[in-house]
Design a protein around this motif. Structure first.
Motif, PDB file in Angstrom:
ATOM      1  N   GLY A 126       0.866  -1.283   0.071  1.00 10.58           N
ATOM      2  CA  GLY A 126       0.062   0.050  -0.424  1.00 10.58           C
ATOM      3  C   GLY A 126       0.801   0.928   0.274  1.00 10.58           C
ATOM      4  N   ILE A 127       1.914   1.234   1.276  1.00 14.23           N
ATOM      5  CA  ILE A 127       2.842   2.279   0.357  1.00 14.23           C
ATOM      6  C   ILE A 127       3.751   2.583   0.186  1.00 14.23           C
ATOM      7  CG2 ILE A 127       4.702   3.759   2.156  1.00 14.23           C
ATOM      8  CD1 ILE A 127       3.789   2.264   4.484  1.00 14.23           C
ATOM      9  N   THR A 128       4.149   1.393  -0.820  1.00 11.05           N
ATOM     10  CA  THR A 128       5.016   1.224  -2.140  1.00 11.05           C
ATOM     11  C   THR A 128       3.781   2.180  -3.105  1.00 11.05           C
ATOM     12  OG1 THR A 128       5.577  -0.210  -1.548  1.00 11.05           O
ATOM     13  CG2 THR A 128       5.941  -0.015  -3.887  1.00 11.05           C
ATOM     14  N   LEU A 129       2.696   1.810  -3.453  1.00  8.71           N
ATOM     15  CA  LEU A 129       1.168   1.873  -4.483  1.00  8.71           C
ATOM     16  C   LEU A 129       1.119   3.244  -4.300  1.00  8.71           C
ATOM     17  CD1 LEU A 129      -0.529   1.360  -7.386  1.00  8.71           C
ATOM     18  CD2 LEU A 129      -1.753   0.497  -5.240  1.00  8.71           C
ATOM     19  N   ILE A 130       0.901   4.067  -3.098  1.00 12.58           N
ATOM     20  CA  ILE A 130       1.199   5.678  -2.394  1.00 12.58           C
ATOM     21  C   ILE A 130       2.239   6.201  -3.355  1.00 12.58           C
ATOM     22  CG2 ILE A 130       0.622   7.201  -1.219  1.00 12.58           C
ATOM     23  CD1 ILE A 130      -1.029   5.457   0.610  1.00 12.58           C
ATOM     24  N   VAL A 131       3.004   6.340  -3.036  1.00 16.14           N
ATOM     25  CA  VAL A 131       3.929   6.811  -3.105  1.00 16.14           C
ATOM     26  C   VAL A 131       4.963   7.474  -4.645  1.00 16.14           C
ATOM     27  CG1 VAL A 131       7.004   6.783  -2.457  1.00 16.14           C
ATOM     28  CG2 VAL A 131       6.181   5.879  -0.688  1.00 16.14           C
ATOM     29  N   SER A 132       4.570   5.902  -5.117  1.00 19.72           N
ATOM     30  CA  SER A 132       4.290   5.434  -6.758  1.00 19.72           C
ATOM     31  C   SER A 132       3.802   6.598  -7.807  1.00 19.72           C
ATOM     32  CB  SER A 132       4.353   4.474  -7.305  1.00 19.72           C
ATOM     33  OG  SER A 132       3.299   3.109  -7.552  1.00 19.72           O
ATOM     34  N   LEU A 133       2.240   5.987  -6.945  1.00 24.88           N
ATOM     35  CA  LEU A 133       1.220   7.145  -7.749  1.00 24.88           C
ATOM     36  C   LEU A 133       1.704   8.657  -7.102  1.00 24.88           C
ATOM     37  CD1 LEU A 133      -1.500   5.306  -6.547  1.00 24.88           C
ATOM     38  CD2 LEU A 133      -0.630   5.312  -9.609  1.00 24.88           C
ATOM     39  N   TRP A 134       2.139   9.271  -6.294  1.00 27.46           N
ATOM     40  CA  TRP A 134       2.715  10.475  -5.535  1.00 27.46           C
ATOM     41  C   TRP A 134       4.167  10.602  -6.388  1.00 27.46           C
ATOM     42  CZ3 TRP A 134       6.640  11.170  -0.927  1.00 27.46           C
ATOM     43  CH2 TRP A 134       7.081  12.159  -1.187  1.00 27.46           C
ATOM     44  N   ALA A 135       4.765   9.477  -6.964  1.00 23.69           N
ATOM     45  CA  ALA A 135       6.076  10.307  -7.482  1.00 23.69           C
ATOM     46  C   ALA A 135       5.668  10.559  -9.204  1.00 23.69           C
ATOM     47  CB  ALA A 135       7.302   9.304  -8.245  1.00 23.69           C
ATOM     48  N   GLU A 136       4.211   9.522  -9.953  1.00 24.14           N
ATOM     49  CA  GLU A 136       3.697  10.143 -11.081  1.00 24.14           C
ATOM     50  C   GLU A 136       3.195  11.561 -10.986  1.00 24.14           C
ATOM     51  OE1 GLU A 136       2.789  10.057 -14.779  1.00 24.14           O
ATOM     52  OE2 GLU A 136       4.253   8.525 -13.909  1.00 24.14           O
ATOM     53  N   TRP A 137       1.935  11.624 -10.059  1.00 22.59           N
ATOM     54  CA  TRP A 137       1.524  12.988 -10.332  1.00 22.59           C
ATOM     55  C   TRP A 137       2.745  13.916 -10.019  1.00 22.59           C
ATOM     56  CZ3 TRP A 137       0.838  16.833  -6.370  1.00 22.59           C
ATOM     57  CH2 TRP A 137      -0.127  17.552  -6.621  1.00 22.59           C
ATOM     58  N   SER A 138       3.717  13.800  -8.861  1.00 25.19           N
ATOM     59  CA  SER A 138       4.874  14.962  -8.781  1.00 25.19           C
ATOM     60  C   SER A 138       5.315  15.113 -10.222  1.00 25.19           C
ATOM     61  CB  SER A 138       5.921  14.739  -8.409  1.00 25.19           C
ATOM     62  OG  SER A 138       5.281  14.651  -6.843  1.00 25.19           O
ATOM     63  N   TYR A 139       5.328  14.466 -11.147  1.00 27.81           N
ATOM     64  CA  TYR A 139       5.704  14.490 -12.419  1.00 27.81           C
ATOM     65  C   TYR A 139       4.624  15.392 -13.028  1.00 27.81           C
ATOM     66  CZ  TYR A 139       8.286  13.432 -17.453  1.00 27.81           C
ATOM     67  OH  TYR A 139       8.314  13.397 -18.272  1.00 27.81           O
ATOM     68  N   ARG A 140       4.140  14.437 -13.014  1.00 27.67           N
ATOM     69  CA  ARG A 140       2.704  15.522 -14.474  1.00 27.67           C
ATOM     70  C   ARG A 140       2.163  16.903 -14.205  1.00 27.67           C
ATOM     71  NH1 ARG A 140       1.657  11.744 -18.519  1.00 27.67           N
ATOM     72  NH2 ARG A 140       2.290   9.911 -17.687  1.00 27.67           N
ATOM     73  N   HIS A 141       2.348  16.886 -12.653  1.00 28.06           N
ATOM     74  CA  HIS A 141       2.242  18.621 -11.706  1.00 28.06           C
ATOM     75  C   HIS A 141       3.256  19.392 -11.205  1.00 28.06           C
ATOM     76  CE1 HIS A 141      -1.873  16.025 -11.690  1.00 28.06           C
ATOM     77  NE2 HIS A 141      -1.899  17.082 -12.088  1.00 28.06           N
ATOM     78  N   PRO A 142       4.803  19.669 -12.532  1.00 29.20           N
ATOM     79  CA  PRO A 142       5.636  19.906 -11.247  1.00 29.20           C
ATOM     80  C   PRO A 142       5.921  21.014 -10.756  1.00 29.20           C
ATOM     81  CG  PRO A 142       5.493  19.973 -13.871  1.00 29.20           C
ATOM     82  CD  PRO A 142       4.176  19.583 -13.978  1.00 29.20           C
TER      83      PRO A 142
END
Length: 125
Positions: free
Chosen positions: A103-119
């Protein structure tokens, strides 16, 4: 802007590295006692460590590749569903470890993807 993306990515990669260490050591620390659970934890930890280090120690830090984030999300999803697919759902320490780390891994990876798409939303340093 690019520097804040890189900083955010580094934080996420360090989190994934710590999760990989915790997951790898969990069969010994928590005494899983089930080969399927142990191998799932070890292989998941190796995959997380590889993905975190590939991104963390990349020679060109400004080059952010999205396949790593999606592969990390896939590892997180695997860790969440592994207890049911590999039939170690009755082994509560193994099950909860997989669910928590997944669960934490999924949240962190989605956070990374979101950070990339919303710099612009990335934290400023």
């Amino acid at each position: 802007m690019a520097n804040s993306i890189v900083h955010s990515q580094k934080v996420q990669d360090w989190i994934l590295g710590v999760l990989a260490i915790a997951l790898f050591s969990s069969p010994w620390l928590l005494g899983f006692g089930d080969h399927h659970a142990e191998w799932s934890a070890w292989l998941g930890a190796v995959a997380l460590a590889y993905l975190a280090s590939a991104s963390l120690f990349d020679a060109s830090l400004l080059k952010v590749t999205q396949w790593e984030e999606w592969a990390t999300a896939a590892v997180g999803l695997w860790l969440i569903i592994a207890p049911e697919l590999l039939h170690f759902g009755q082994n509560h320490p193994a099950q909860w470890t997989h669910w928590l780390v997944g669960g934490i891994t999924l949240i962190v990876s989605l956070w990374a993807e979101w950070s990339y798409r919303h710099p612009m939303a990335a934290p400023k340093r």
